[in-house]
Design a protein around this motif. Sequence first.
Motif: not given
Length: 355
Positions: A124-125, A131-132, A143-146, A313-316
């Motif tokens: 999903q968008d 991710w980047p 800093s949490m990517p999501f 799960v780390m990234t999102i």
Amino acid sequence: MEHETTDSRNNARLAILELANMISVPMSLNAVVRLNVADAIWQGGANTPLSASQILARIAPSGAGDPETLQRVLRVLSSYGVFAEHLNDADSSERKYSLTETGKTLATDSQGLSYAPYVLQHYQDALMRAWPLMHEMIVDSTSMPFVKANGEEAYCYYGKKPEMNELMLKAMSGISVPFMKAILHGYNGFDGVKRLVDVGGSTGDCLRMILQKYPSIVEGINFDLPEVVAKAPSIPGVTHVGGDMFKSIPGGDAIFMKWILTTWTDERCKLIMETCFKALPVGGKLIACEPVLPEKTDDSQRTRALLEGDIFVMTIYGGKHRTEQQFKQLGLSAGFPNFKPFYVDYFYTVLEFQK
């Protein structure tokens, strides 16, 4: 440095090129799931090998579409075992494709379930925007990517997007049913339980399956967010209760949860487990189903799948997959003196924490 024509240097270059282009694989998978290619081939179990043109005729009956583009996508996924390629030696251009055992997980079964929604919810968008930014999390733990990409944590964001919530529910149902069948076949820890609480039980599907196998369970409590249980169907023997697992959990002989701990930090997991500890009598147990990382890293499919899930799960969510020892220590920190793992599934492990 070794000469560039040696096998080791050739293999090294090949490996890094594969990794650099790896995005082609999940994006191809996302494409065929969106187009319902698996169902087009499966056709209720026929699984007849079809050419790209034949598949297109089923998914785009208007006659639009490019068979060559579809064939190129099917070929790369065949190399990863999603489809089986059938090549007519007399006509190399006429490639046909059927579903492998892996591919069959994407086909809708008699209950309307499959792993297809699980695939779709990854791409999903809102998730793709995160991710980047993963590299920023490495050098700045705050800093949490999501969050950085979308302005708030994933669960809060989902709560405001009904279509994302609906897809998540479909995804969880699609993977829960096969897993629950594996648990109920290979794990007998529900024996003797009279009152079972399912934390994060969503619509109560898992409780329904457990109660069917264990009629000795007098009452099942499906515990989830109020807005979730408000939409849950009536199930004999099951009471739907809304609340916040970080504050309090209904009491029971046993508490069951699956895929909850992995999406939270150690601190939040400890808080959840402490709340569970308070809700259990002496001798009661928390039965948690979670991915468990191996201590040693290898290149097996299982290890890769678990490590890839850890990065997801780390990234999102800012969560993590853990080793058996890390889960044991978490349990001890929350007050559980006894811990026992049961490996009944290749990806998820049943973890018993007894009070």
